[in-house]
Design a protein around this motif. Structure first.
Motif, PDB file in Angstrom:
ATOM      1  N   THR A 128     -73.751   2.094 105.243  1.00  0.00           N
ATOM      2  CA  THR A 128     -73.278   3.035 104.224  1.00  0.00           C
ATOM      3  C   THR A 128     -72.526   4.201 104.857  1.00  0.00           C
ATOM      4  N   LEU A 129     -73.076   4.761 105.926  1.00  0.00           N
ATOM      5  CA  LEU A 129     -72.412   5.877 106.596  1.00  0.00           C
ATOM      6  C   LEU A 129     -71.082   5.451 107.207  1.00  0.00           C
ATOM      7  N   VAL A 182     -69.103   3.009 106.125  1.00  0.00           N
ATOM      8  CA  VAL A 182     -68.146   2.807 105.024  1.00  0.00           C
ATOM      9  C   VAL A 182     -67.654   4.144 104.487  1.00  0.00           C
ATOM     10  N   MET A 183     -68.550   5.098 104.337  1.00  0.00           N
ATOM     11  CA  MET A 183     -68.147   6.413 103.829  1.00  0.00           C
ATOM     12  C   MET A 183     -67.231   7.124 104.810  1.00  0.00           C
ATOM     13  N   ALA A 184     -67.501   6.977 106.105  1.00  0.00           N
ATOM     14  CA  ALA A 184     -66.619   7.572 107.110  1.00  0.00           C
ATOM     15  C   ALA A 184     -65.244   6.911 107.060  1.00  0.00           C
ATOM     16  N   LEU A 213     -63.868   5.554 104.468  1.00  0.00           N
ATOM     17  CA  LEU A 213     -63.196   6.013 103.248  1.00  0.00           C
ATOM     18  C   LEU A 213     -62.591   7.398 103.426  1.00  0.00           C
ATOM     19  N   ALA A 214     -63.106   8.171 104.344  1.00  0.00           N
ATOM     20  CA  ALA A 214     -62.549   9.496 104.606  1.00  0.00           C
ATOM     21  C   ALA A 214     -61.435   9.450 105.643  1.00  0.00           C
TER      22      ALA A 214
END
Length: 77
Positions: free
Chosen positions: A28-29, A31-33, A35-36
């Protein structure tokens, strides 16, 4: 207040489910990174391409202006 786990090792192991829980947090972390970061990298690439295109167009415009200002004499056969 009583904690769910007796020690840090028990907390990390989570009764045998630790690898799945911590793995899902890591995914999750990541993927979120992504996305940023990916849009920022794409924006930088697009800005570089746009700058390159503008420099090429300006060079063509200058070359055309120079050709019009100093026409080459035609050679008669």
């Amino acid at each position: 207040m009583q904690f769910q786990f007796d020690s840090l090792a028990d907390f990390l192991a989570m009764s045998g489910h630790g690898p799945y829980v911590w793995g899902s947090y890591c995914v999750t972390l990541l993927v979120m990174a992504a996305l940023a970061v990916v849009p920022l990298l794409r924006q930088r690439t697009l800005r570089q391409a746009l700058g390159r295109q503008l420099r090429q167009e300006e060079a063509r415009r200058r070359a055309l202006t120079a050709r019009q200002a100093h026409p080459q004499p035609e050679i008669a056969d």
